[in-house]
Design a protein around this motif. Structure first.
Motif, mmCIF file in Angstrom:
data_model
loop_
_atom_site.group_PDB
_atom_site.id
_atom_site.type_symbol
_atom_site.label_atom_id
_atom_site.label_comp_id
_atom_site.label_asym_id
_atom_site.label_seq_id
_atom_site.Cartn_x
_atom_site.Cartn_y
_atom_site.Cartn_z
ATOM 1 N N ALA A 308 -11.280 4.766 -2.863
ATOM 2 C CA ALA A 308 -11.176 3.387 -3.384
ATOM 3 C C ALA A 308 -10.406 3.147 -4.569
ATOM 4 O O ALA A 308 -9.695 2.394 -4.632
ATOM 5 N N TYR A 476 -6.266 4.858 8.672
ATOM 6 C CA TYR A 476 -6.546 3.459 7.947
ATOM 7 C C TYR A 476 -6.037 3.520 6.675
ATOM 8 O O TYR A 476 -5.996 4.589 6.029
ATOM 9 N N GLY A 479 -6.134 0.931 0.576
ATOM 10 C CA GLY A 479 -6.145 -0.167 -0.316
ATOM 11 C C GLY A 479 -5.302 -0.076 -1.543
ATOM 12 O O GLY A 479 -5.092 -1.154 -2.304
ATOM 13 N N LYS A 480 -4.915 1.170 -2.184
ATOM 14 C CA LYS A 480 -3.964 1.482 -3.221
ATOM 15 C C LYS A 480 -2.671 2.154 -2.650
ATOM 16 O O LYS A 480 -2.270 2.979 -3.308
#
Length: 538
Positions: A308, A476, A479-480
């Motif tokens: 994350a 996948y 997110g960063k």
């Protein structure tokens, strides 16, 4: 023109590289800081040193998977250079023992480098511990020797080859030297899984054996790191696993390939991932390899939180994160009591010493406490899982991208479903193209509902009872700007390299064909996308 304090010129690096004998291994230098350039050449410089194939065991004698003639274990699975490790050895009769230490890597195709000899020193027969509560087999052996890791030993997986004067038979001890430097890749060994499958001192004692009623996947059995590793009991009869856990079965081919290509890699154990969450921030990509089945909840949360924050991750593995385990210190009080009851030598328990040992090394006992994602209705109906106190554990597919599904075992071709994905760039693969036998003997399926997740390869596995399952290889975005790749097979590393001594397994009527340029290119593509370059890739 004034030089920047944070940048170095190509002229400076060329001069330094020539002095180190590394001019041929230079990376593109634009924008590299001093620290980054030093980092990028550490593994390259190490693998320029003289290699040998003498790290291999030549004469191995196993009785019920155990090397009774000569065997041993270490007080720690992982430690830093400058720290000391205690070594506990047992022999069938009094003998002088020597330990030859090797670091595993590429080393010009030899696969290992001789580091140092320890001994000879005298070793006596030691007591096989009785079965304690929870079927725990925990040795309380006299220490044979201690060894301080030299300051110049870099991070890596190290084996100690045990040999003695009484006979010709050999076995290993194994440990990881970790560091705290910044690096591109973190190679995590699967030592908690090695211990779960460890059947020392006989074939009836692993985490999969239980008292009646027989339940191979329960919380009732405990396993201790205070014992030698037996020869691995499944899928492949590999004598090099005698004392080395599963490293030389599934993980070593990736180690060999990474160091051959000049990747900047550092090494850690499962236990390091458990205790050192901040350590994940010092690398660009985390690697789970082969058969990485047993994780603590803390390990899961540490890696998931790091993803994350922007960590890349590659699960070049199958059956990973299936079981939630807890960790405890060694249980010396209990084993000492049993020794006393059995009339053995150690009759006095030093409570302060026991408490001190527990504080120094609190992660020596493992046991299951649950199933990641919870026990499914199908699994519950089998009657072999649990019972566990809770069943609401997080689903491993939320980190990996997919998970272990029943039936767990099987073999299959690895079949491309999304050839336009960047991970296949330069492979020439089309939809439906297959890499024969690459999936086995366990795998991942049931892809998670993660935004942007794509299934890049999938197919059907078949096991020896003709039961079928599905595997799904996934990618996948984290997110960063980071990525997570799930190769969905334990056999992935066999497509990367075949080092000396490696035996390709045969299971569920299937086998990998071994080294495949497409597997190498897919892996390279993923690492490139993570901003990680190999020194020797064109």
């Amino acid at each position: 023109m004034k030089k920047s304090k944070n940048k170095i010129s190509r002229r400076d690096v060329l001069k330094g590289a020539v002095n180190a004998g590394l001019a041929a291994a230079l990376l593109p230098l634009s924008g590299f800081s001093n620290a980054e350039q030093q980092r990028s050449t550490l593994i390259i410089a190490e693998n320029k040193k003289q290699g040998t194939t003498d790290w291999q065991l030549t004469y191995v004698k196993s009785e019920e998977l155990r090397s009774k003639e000569i065997e041993g274990y270490c007080s720690k699975m992982s430690l830093r250079a400058g720290e000391s490790i205690d070594i506990f050895l047992n022999a069938s009769s009094q003998t002088d023992v020597s330990i030859d230490f090797y670091r595993m890597g590429y080393y010009g195709g030899k696969g290992g480098r001789f580091m140092q000899k320890l001994g000879p020193f005298s070793v006596q027969p030691q007591v096989v511990p009785p079965i304690a509560e929870h079927r725990l087999r925990e040795c309380d052996w006299n220490k044979s020797t201690s060894f301080k890791i030299p300051e110049n030993w870099i991070s890596g997986v190290y084996v100690g080859k045990l040999s003695c004067t009484a006979h010709r038979y050999e076995s290993y001890i194994i440990f990881i030297v970790r560091d705290d430097r910044k690096a591109d890749l973190m190679f995590q060994t699967s030592d908690t899984t090695w211990q779960a499958y460890n059947k020392w001192p006989d074939s009836r004692h692993s985490l999969y054996n239980s008292d009646p009623p027989l339940q191979p996947h329960s919380a009732r059995t405990w396993s201790s790191f205070n014992r030698p590793f037996s020869k691995y009991p499944q899928v492949v009869d590999q004598p090099l696993s005698q004392g080395s856990g599963e490293f030389l079965l599934w993980e070593y081919p990736l180690c060999y390939w990474l160091e051959k290509e000049g990747y900047d890699v550092t090494y850690c154990s499962n236990i390091d991932t458990h205790i050192d969450a901040k350590g994940l921030d010092r690398v660009k990509c985390f690697l789970s390899i082969g058969h990485d089945e047993y994780w603590t909840l803390q390990m899961f949360e540490n890696v998931k939180n790091a993803v994350a924050r922007g960590l890349n991750a590659a699960f070049l593995s199958g059956n990973s994160l299936m079981w939630v385990i807890d960790l405890k210190p060694e249980v010396k009080m209990h084993s000492a009591k049993l020794n006393k009851d059995a009339g053995l030598a150690k009759e006095v328990v030093d409570q302060k010493q026991v408490e001190s040992d527990a504080k120094q090394n609190p992660y020596r006992t493992i046991f299951r406490i649950g199933r990641f994602g919870g026990v499914s209705k199908v699994e519950e109906a089998l009657g072999i899982m649990g019972p566990f106190e809770r069943n609401d554990w997080p689903n491993e597919n939320t980190l990996i991208g997919a998970r272990t599904m029943y039936p767990f075992n099987g073999s299959a071709d690895w079949i491309v479903t999304k050839p336009e994905h960047w991970i296949f760039e330069g492979t020439g693969m089309k939809k439906g193209d297959k890499i024969p036998g690459l999936v086995g003997w366990e795998h991942h399926g049931d892809p998670a509902d993660i935004p942007g997740l794509e299934v890049v390869a999938e197919g059907e596995t078949i096991n020896t009872t003709n039961a079928k399952s599905q595997y799904t290889a996934t990618v996948y975005p984290g997110g960063k700007g980071n990525w997570v790749f799930n190769a969905a097979t334990i056999y992935w590393s066999f497509g990367l390299s075949q080092p000396p001594g490696i035996i390709v397994p045969y299971s569920h009527f299937g086998r990998s064909h071994g080294v495949d340029e497409r597997v190498q290119k897919i892996t390279t593509n993923f690492l490139n996308r993570c901003g990680i370059k190999a020194a020797f890739k064109k």
